[in-house]
Design a protein around this motif. Structure first.
Motif, short mmCIF file in Angstrom:
data_model
loop_
_atom_site.label_atom_id
_atom_site.label_comp_id
_atom_site.label_asym_id
_atom_site.label_seq_id
_atom_site.Cartn_x
_atom_site.Cartn_y
_atom_site.Cartn_z
N TYR A 174 83.12 -5.71 47.00
CA TYR A 174 83.30 -7.16 46.83
C TYR A 174 84.04 -7.38 45.52
N LEU A 175 85.14 -8.12 45.58
CA LEU A 175 85.88 -8.46 44.36
C LEU A 175 85.58 -9.93 44.06
N VAL A 176 84.73 -10.13 43.04
CA VAL A 176 84.22 -11.48 42.76
C VAL A 176 85.05 -12.11 41.65
N HIS A 177 85.73 -13.21 41.99
CA HIS A 177 86.60 -13.84 40.99
C HIS A 177 86.31 -15.33 40.91
N ARG A 178 86.42 -15.87 39.69
CA ARG A 178 86.02 -17.27 39.49
C ARG A 178 87.08 -18.27 39.97
N ARG A 179 88.27 -17.79 40.32
CA ARG A 179 89.31 -18.67 40.86
C ARG A 179 89.67 -18.20 42.27
N ASN A 180 90.69 -18.85 42.90
CA ASN A 180 91.01 -18.45 44.28
C ASN A 180 92.29 -17.62 44.38
N GLU A 181 92.73 -17.08 43.23
CA GLU A 181 93.82 -16.09 43.27
C GLU A 181 93.66 -15.16 42.08
N LEU A 182 94.18 -13.93 42.25
CA LEU A 182 94.02 -12.95 41.18
C LEU A 182 95.07 -13.19 40.09
N ARG A 183 94.69 -12.85 38.86
CA ARG A 183 95.62 -12.91 37.75
C ARG A 183 96.45 -11.61 37.69
N ALA A 184 95.98 -10.60 38.39
CA ALA A 184 96.60 -9.27 38.35
C ALA A 184 98.08 -9.33 38.75
N SER A 185 98.86 -8.31 38.33
CA SER A 185 100.28 -8.23 38.69
C SER A 185 100.39 -8.22 40.21
N LYS A 186 101.54 -8.66 40.73
CA LYS A 186 101.67 -8.86 42.19
C LYS A 186 101.38 -7.57 42.96
N ILE A 187 101.91 -6.45 42.45
CA ILE A 187 101.74 -5.20 43.20
C ILE A 187 100.25 -4.82 43.30
N MET A 188 99.52 -5.00 42.20
CA MET A 188 98.09 -4.66 42.21
C MET A 188 97.31 -5.66 43.05
N ALA A 189 97.66 -6.94 42.91
CA ALA A 189 96.96 -7.98 43.68
C ALA A 189 97.17 -7.75 45.17
N ASP A 190 98.41 -7.45 45.56
CA ASP A 190 98.70 -7.22 46.99
C ASP A 190 97.91 -6.02 47.50
N ARG A 191 97.91 -4.96 46.71
CA ARG A 191 97.18 -3.75 47.15
C ARG A 191 95.70 -4.06 47.33
N LEU A 220 73.82 -8.71 43.45
CA LEU A 220 74.48 -9.57 42.46
C LEU A 220 74.39 -11.01 42.95
N ARG A 221 73.66 -11.81 42.17
CA ARG A 221 73.56 -13.23 42.54
C ARG A 221 74.79 -13.95 42.02
N ILE A 222 75.44 -14.70 42.91
CA ILE A 222 76.66 -15.42 42.53
C ILE A 222 76.53 -16.89 42.90
N ARG A 223 77.37 -17.71 42.23
CA ARG A 223 77.40 -19.14 42.56
C ARG A 223 78.83 -19.55 42.88
N HIS A 224 78.99 -20.26 43.99
CA HIS A 224 80.31 -20.79 44.35
C HIS A 224 80.58 -21.97 43.42
N VAL A 225 81.70 -21.92 42.66
CA VAL A 225 81.89 -22.93 41.61
C VAL A 225 82.18 -24.32 42.17
N LYS A 226 82.68 -24.40 43.41
CA LYS A 226 82.99 -25.73 43.97
C LYS A 226 81.77 -26.34 44.68
N SER A 227 81.07 -25.52 45.48
CA SER A 227 79.93 -26.07 46.24
C SER A 227 78.62 -25.97 45.46
N GLY A 228 78.58 -25.08 44.47
CA GLY A 228 77.35 -24.88 43.71
C GLY A 228 76.34 -24.01 44.44
N VAL A 229 76.69 -23.55 45.64
CA VAL A 229 75.75 -22.76 46.45
C VAL A 229 75.61 -21.34 45.87
#
Ligand code: NAP
Length: 315
Positions: A174-191, A220-229
Motif C-alpha cells: 500500500y502506498l499511502v499518500h496525503r494527496r491524490n498524486e505523487l510528487r515523485a519524478s514521472k518515471i518513478m511515479a509511472d512505475r 496501519l490506521r489511516i484517515r481519509h483527509v477529505k471524508s475524515g473516515v
C-alpha cells in the motif's frame, strides 16, 4: 598531556559530499582527517541500485559506490576516525570541533553531515521502530516481509522507490499518500502506480501504527483527509519515506540555517559559510537537488575552496 595537533582540514561526514571532499583534499596533499558519524557511508548505503550516478551505465549498488569512494580517498592518504561532533567553537583559530570524548582542532572544516529520515510522529511509530515492523529502509529490511502485506508512507521518489523495491518480497504494497498524486519524478511515479502489487491509497494520512501491545506491527490506521473516515490497513510492515531532516544542529549557532534547518551559505555561494575556512556540502546544505551527484559536486567545490583558503591563510 600533549595538546592535540592542528589538522589542515577536517571533513565531518562520510556520505557522497564528505568522501568527494576527502578525495580532493587528500589528492591535494592536505592530509585530511575525515570524521565518521553514526551512518558510515551516508544515506546511499541504505539504497539498493543507484541508476543515475554518471559513469555506471548498468547502475551500481549504493553500498558499493560508497565503498569505492572511500577506497579512492584512502588511496590518496585520507584518514578516517569515529567521532560524533556535538558542538563547535569557531570564534578563534584553530577551529574547535567538540565530541563527547575529545576536541579536534582544524584550520579549515568541511561540514558534510547529510540528513536523517523524517518520521510521522504518530502513536506506535516510535514504539515499533527497529525490528518491530516500522522502518525507514526497504533495502535493509524488505526481505523480512516475504509474502506479507506492507505499507509505505509518502509520495516522493523515496516512497516510490521503496514501494517498488518491496514488490520483490511483499504480496501487496500500500502506498499511502496525503494527496491524490505523487510528487515523485514521472518515471518513478509511472512505475509505482502501474505496478500490479502496489495499491495507491490517495488523500490519506497515518493516524497510528497498531500492534504496540503485541510488540509487532499489526496494522496501519489511516484517515481519509477529505471524508475524515478512518480505516486500518492490515499490514505487518510500515515503511516511512516522507523526506529527511538536515543534520545541522551541532553547528547552530554559529552557522546560519533556513526555516527548514538546512545550512544557509553566504549569498551567491552554495558552500561558503560566514566563518572563514568553514564550508558546507551535500544534503545538509541542499534542500533543492539532494542527489548523490550534486552532493559530490558540492564536496568537490568545498575541497577546492578549502585548499585555496589554506594556501592563503593556512600557515
Ligand atoms: P520528498 O521529495 O520531500 O517527498 C516527501 C514526501 O512525503 C512528499 O510526498 C510529502 O507529501 C510526504 N510527506 C512529508 N511529510 C509528511 C507527513 N508528515 N505525513 C505524510 N506525508 C508526508 O522526499 P524524498 O522522496 O525523500 O526525496 C528527496 C529528494 O531525493 C528528492 O529530490 C528526490 O527526487 C530525490 N530522490 C531521488 C531518487 C531517485 O532518483 N532514484 C530516489 C530517492 C530520492 P507532499 O507531496 O504532499 O509534500
Amino acid at each position: 598531556m600533549p595538546s592535540p595537533s592542528v589538522e589542515n582540514v577536517v571533513i565531518i561526514g562520510t556520505g557522497c559530499a564528505g568522501l568527494t571532499a576527502a578525495i580532493y583534499t587528500a589528492r591535494a596533499n592536505l592530509n585530511p582527517l575525515v570524521l565518521e558519524g553514526p551512518l558510515p557511508g551516508g544515506q546511499l548505503t541504505t539504497t539498493s541500485e543507484v541508476e543515475n550516478f554518471p559513469g555506471f551505465p548498468q547502475g551500481i549498488d549504493g553500498f558499493q559506490l560508497m565503498q569505492n569512494l572511500r577506497e579512492q580517498a584512502t588511496r590518496f592518504g585520507a584518514r578516517f576516525e569515529q567521532a560524533l561532533i556535538t558542538t563547535v567553537d569557531f570564534t578563534s583559530m584553530p577551529r574547535k570541533l567538540i565530541a563527547a570524548d575529545r576536541v579536534v582542532l582544524a584550520k579549515s572544516v568541511i561540514i558534510a553531515t547529510g540528513a536523517s529520515p523524517r518520521m510521522t510522529g504518530v502513536p506506535g511509530e516510535k514504539e515499533l521502530y527497529g525490528g518491530k515492523g516500522v522502518t525507514t529502509c526497504a533495502t535493509c529490511d524488505g526481505a523480512f516481509y516475504r509474502k506479507m502485506d506492507v505499507a509505505v508512507i509518502g509520495g516522493g521518489d523515496s516512497a516510490a522507490e521503496e514501494a517498488l523495491f518491496l514488490t520483490r518480497f511483499a504480496s501487496k504494497v500500500y502506498l499511502v499518500h496525503r494527496r491524490n498524486e505523487l510528487r515523485a519524478s514521472k518515471i518513478m511515479a509511472d512505475r509505482a502506480t502501474s505496478h500490479e502489487k502496489i495499491v495507491c491509497v490517495w488523500d490519506s494520512v497515518p493516524v497510528a501504527v497498531e500492534g504496540v501491545e503485541q510488540g509487532a506491527v499489526s496494522g496501519l490506521r489511516i484517515r481519509h483527509v477529505k471524508s475524515g473516515v478512518e480505516s486500518v490497513l492490515p499490514v505487518k510492515g510500515v515503511f516511512v519515506a516522507i523526506g529527511h531532516l538536515p543534520n545541522t544542529q551541532p553547528f547552530v549557532p554559529p552557522l546560519d540555517v533556513d526555516e527548514n534547518g538546512y545550512f544557509k551559505p553566504l549569498p551567491g555561494s552554495q558552500i561558503q559559510t560566514k566563518v572563514p575556512g568553514v564550508y558546507v556540502a551535500g544534503d545538509c546544505a541542499d534542500h533543492v537537488y539532494r542527489q548523490a551527484i550534486t552532493a559530490a559536486g558540492m564536496g568537490c567545490a568545498a575541497a577546492i575552496e578549502a585548499e585555496r583558503w589554506l594556501a592563503e591563510h593556512g600557515s
